[in-house]
Motif scaffolding. Structure first.
Motif, mmCIF file in Angstrom:
data_model
loop_
_atom_site.group_PDB
_atom_site.id
_atom_site.type_symbol
_atom_site.label_atom_id
_atom_site.label_comp_id
_atom_site.label_asym_id
_atom_site.label_seq_id
_atom_site.Cartn_x
_atom_site.Cartn_y
_atom_site.Cartn_z
ATOM 1 N N GLY A 34 0.868 -1.117 -0.030
ATOM 2 C CA GLY A 34 0.012 -0.011 -0.086
ATOM 3 C C GLY A 34 0.934 1.226 -0.083
ATOM 4 O O GLY A 34 0.262 2.351 -0.061
ATOM 5 N N LEU A 35 2.256 1.109 0.064
ATOM 6 C CA LEU A 35 2.891 2.432 0.258
ATOM 7 C C LEU A 35 2.803 3.177 -1.019
ATOM 8 O O LEU A 35 2.982 4.170 -0.960
ATOM 9 C CB LEU A 35 4.427 1.836 0.440
ATOM 10 N N TYR A 36 2.952 2.564 -2.209
ATOM 11 C CA TYR A 36 2.836 3.107 -3.421
ATOM 12 C C TYR A 36 1.816 2.916 -4.252
ATOM 13 O O TYR A 36 1.616 3.099 -5.469
ATOM 14 C CB TYR A 36 4.087 2.890 -4.272
ATOM 15 N N HIS A 37 0.766 2.406 -3.421
ATOM 16 C CA HIS A 37 -0.633 2.068 -4.296
ATOM 17 C C HIS A 37 -1.525 3.436 -4.035
ATOM 18 O O HIS A 37 -1.783 3.999 -3.096
ATOM 19 C CB HIS A 37 -1.249 0.891 -3.711
ATOM 20 N N CYS A 38 -2.306 3.785 -5.227
ATOM 21 C CA CYS A 38 -3.216 4.914 -4.982
ATOM 22 C C CYS A 38 -4.545 4.506 -5.060
ATOM 23 O O CYS A 38 -5.036 3.999 -5.691
ATOM 24 C CB CYS A 38 -2.847 5.877 -6.455
ATOM 25 N N ARG A 39 -5.122 4.826 -3.695
ATOM 26 C CA ARG A 39 -6.488 4.255 -3.773
ATOM 27 C C ARG A 39 -7.477 5.347 -4.124
ATOM 28 O O ARG A 39 -7.144 6.308 -3.799
ATOM 29 C CB ARG A 39 -6.761 3.924 -2.449
ATOM 30 N N VAL A 40 -8.464 4.896 -4.867
ATOM 31 C CA VAL A 40 -9.486 6.086 -5.345
ATOM 32 C C VAL A 40 -10.901 5.394 -4.700
ATOM 33 O O VAL A 40 -11.347 4.463 -5.045
ATOM 34 C CB VAL A 40 -9.325 6.157 -6.909
ATOM 35 N N ALA A 41 -11.318 6.354 -4.642
ATOM 36 C CA ALA A 41 -12.729 6.204 -3.792
ATOM 37 C C ALA A 41 -13.930 6.060 -4.988
ATOM 38 O O ALA A 41 -13.522 6.846 -5.962
ATOM 39 C CB ALA A 41 -13.238 7.230 -2.641
ATOM 40 N N PRO A 42 -14.995 5.344 -4.616
ATOM 41 C CA PRO A 42 -16.095 5.416 -6.075
ATOM 42 C C PRO A 42 -16.605 6.805 -6.142
ATOM 43 O O PRO A 42 -16.899 7.431 -5.110
ATOM 44 C CB PRO A 42 -17.038 4.351 -5.378
#
Length: 103
Positions: A34-42
């Protein structure tokens, strides 16, 4: 002097006491997960890749490639001194997540 040492010891003890409660939450995530993962909300609108390209070009880079990886924009670029970089940007905010020299 003794009071200062006691205060420091208490602060360290409080920090150490808090660690066991956070360690289990991180235990299953693995190294750098998760360090370099870009989470995007719906429902959030992603920036177009062209916006990332313009940002890099304004900084003096010539962009070789932009692609999506783990939800982030990954860009490969070279500056005027021919130093290659890899940069990772958040797709909604355009925030720089990581940059490094490319080998």
């Amino acid at each position: 002097m003794r009071k200062t040492l006691l205060t420091a010891a208490l602060a360290l003890g409080a920090t150490a006491a808090a660690l066991p409660t956070t360690a289990p939450a991180m235990a299953g995530e693995g190294r750098n997960a998760g360090l370099y993962h870009c989470r995007v909300a719906p429902g959030e609108t992603r920036l177009p890749a062209e916006a990332i390209r313009r940002t890099l070009e304004e900084l003096g880079y010539r962009v070789d490639r932009i692609r999506m990886d783990d939800g982030c924009y990954d860009a490969r670029a070279v500056n005027d001194s021919r130093i290659p970089i890899e940069a990772r940007y958040h797709p909604v905010t355009g925030e720089l997540v990581r940059a490094r020299l490319r080998s």
